[in-house]
Scaffold this active site. Structure first.
Site, mmCIF file in Angstrom:
data_model
loop_
_atom_site.group_PDB
_atom_site.id
_atom_site.type_symbol
_atom_site.label_atom_id
_atom_site.label_comp_id
_atom_site.label_asym_id
_atom_site.label_seq_id
_atom_site.Cartn_x
_atom_site.Cartn_y
_atom_site.Cartn_z
ATOM 1 N N LYS A 189 0.848 -1.202 0.000
ATOM 2 C CA LYS A 189 0.000 0.000 0.000
ATOM 3 C C LYS A 189 0.884 1.254 0.000
ATOM 4 C CE LYS A 189 -3.689 -2.357 -0.161
ATOM 5 N NZ LYS A 189 -4.626 -2.860 0.825
HETATM 6 C C1 LIG Z 1 -5.679 -3.943 1.068
HETATM 7 C C2 LIG Z 1 -7.133 -3.696 1.190
HETATM 8 C C3 LIG Z 1 -7.866 -4.086 2.322
HETATM 9 C C4 LIG Z 1 -7.349 -5.005 3.376
HETATM 10 O O1 LIG Z 1 -6.189 -4.630 4.000
HETATM 11 P P1 LIG Z 1 -5.227 -5.751 4.651
HETATM 12 O O2 LIG Z 1 -4.259 -4.940 5.432
HETATM 13 O O3 LIG Z 1 -4.603 -6.502 3.536
HETATM 14 O O4 LIG Z 1 -6.073 -6.610 5.525
HETATM 15 C C5 LIG Z 1 -9.191 -3.685 2.418
HETATM 16 N N1 LIG Z 1 -9.784 -2.975 1.440
HETATM 17 C C6 LIG Z 1 -9.126 -2.597 0.332
HETATM 18 C C7 LIG Z 1 -9.840 -1.787 -0.709
HETATM 19 C C8 LIG Z 1 -7.789 -2.955 0.161
HETATM 20 O O5 LIG Z 1 -7.144 -2.598 -0.957
#
Ligand SMILES: *Cc1c(COP(=O)(O)O)cnc(C)c1O
Length: 366
Positions: A189
């Site tokens: 991210k």
């Molecule tokens: C990455 C993501 C999540 C979940 O996050 P994690 O840290 O992987 O549990 C939730 N919603 C969206 C839109 C994402 O891209």
């Protein structure tokens, strides 16, 4: 080879600072519920403008904890409905169904892939309690119309802010627009940890207190358990790393923006639909640069021959997944078209001008 995302290079930008913090935290002997998490929470709260920030184990938990806390507070009950975009990542859905709430799918706007506010009101029933907005691909999903609609029907707005840390709507940062927001710091991210990590921000003090307790075995006083909670805490090492990287998130996002601007102005291929640059550049942090094309496989193969990696976000919509068999018969043509046609191009703060040029000329020569 142009990698889709070079995590090693991204983190090596801050090597000295991160390694110093890792060593310091290791040597401190204090690994959970300590000062590193407190510092990071304070800085995240200041950064977003939200009065409360709570570090948790990951982004899915951040969203799960928000709904679980509303249930504990009696502000929602099992079977209540949450409106959610049909074209989101499955985690948005899991957070709703894990709490025995009912997702009500809304078709997105094909122009920006985000919730289409005009289509929401028709989905509202007496059981609707919330709208989950997903700032998909890093683009803010917000409008005065949406705020007015939520107010009129007394709905909470939950932001899935996993992809859009730093994005702004009229000067307000994502995570401080709705009632509560879930952040993911998954390594890929825009603000990535060295493993799983997440956070919740929210306006209401009582909600924040409840989330913090539920994430810690349902306890806000040692060995006294108010709720049947979870163990979903952010650890000191991840918090220390995130606190270093948070200082650079605006600069990193700005580099992504520059790449996106070049892609939009220089990619010129009639078979490719490009995303639109938002009127306010700050409304998008370009977690992903997503194009659409009818011959996706062909384009991906040809780019790979030239050493350019691409990915698909996402190939199968949640309602077509085996995990949600009972929704498989639903039909959302816009969502399904998006899932059939999207390709994500490389975009990251460590891509060079030359690499960006290479991607552009590869696409223009197809
Ligand atoms: C990455 C993501 C999540 C979940 O996050 P994690 O840290 O992987 O549990 C939730 N919603 C969206 C839109 C994402 O891209």
């Amino acid at each position: 080879m142009i990698k889709f995302l070079d995590l090693q290079k991204i983190n090596l930008q801050y090597q000295e600072e991160i390694e110093a913090k890792l060593l310091e935290t290791f040597r401190s002997g204090w690994y959970l519920l300590g000062n590193e998490v407190k510092n990071f929470e304070n800085h995240l709260s200041k950064y977003t403008g939200s009065p409360n920030a709570i570090g948790v184990a990951n982004g899915l938990d951040a969203l799960r904890l928000i709904f679980k806390s509303y249930l504990e507070l009696g502000q929602m009950k099992f079977g209540d409905e949450v409106i959610v975009p049909a074209n989101t990542y499955i985690a948005s859905l899991l957070a709703i169904t894990d709490n025995r709430l009912k997702p009500v799918f809304a078709e997105p706007d094909i122009e920006n892939y985000n919730l289409d506010v005009k289509k929401i009101e028709a989905l509202i029933t007496p059981k609707t309690k919330a709208i989950m907005v997903v700032h998909l691909y890093g683009q803010i999903c917000w409008s005065e119309e949406l705020e007015a609609l939520a107010k009129k029907h007394d709905l909470k707005i939950i932001e899935d802010n996993a992809q859009a840390i730093g994005a702004e709507w009229n000067g307000t940062k994502s995570g401080n627009l709705g009632d509560a927001a879930g952040f993911s710091f998954y390594p890929g991210k825009n603000l990535g940890a060295l493993g799983d990590a997440g956070a919740v921000t929210c306006k209401d003090e009582l909600l924040a207190k409840t989330i913090r307790a539920i994430a810690n075995y349902g306890s806000d006083e040692k060995y006294v358990n108010k709720y049947q909670g979870l163990n979903s805490r952010l650890d000191e090492i991840q918090a220390a790393v995130l606190d270093v990287k948070l200082k650079y998130i605006d600069a990193d996002n700005e580099k992504r923006r520059k790449i996106a601007e070049r892609y939009v102005s220089e990619i010129n291929n009639s078979k490719i639909t490009l995303p639109h640059l938002p009127t306010d550049p700050k409304a998008h942090v370009w977690h992903l640069f997503v194009i659409r094309t009818e011959n996706r496989k062909d384009i991906q193969d040809k780019l790979l021959e030239k050493g350019i990696q691409t990915l698909i976000h996402y190939p199968i919509p949640p309602h077509k997944q085996k995990a949600y068999k009972y929704y498989n018969n639903l039909s959302f043509p816009i969502t399904e078209k998006i899932h059939d046609e999207v390709v994500s191009l490389p975009v990251s703060p460590v891509m060079s001008e030359d690499e960006v040029s290479e991607v552009i000329s590869a696409l223009n020569s197809l």
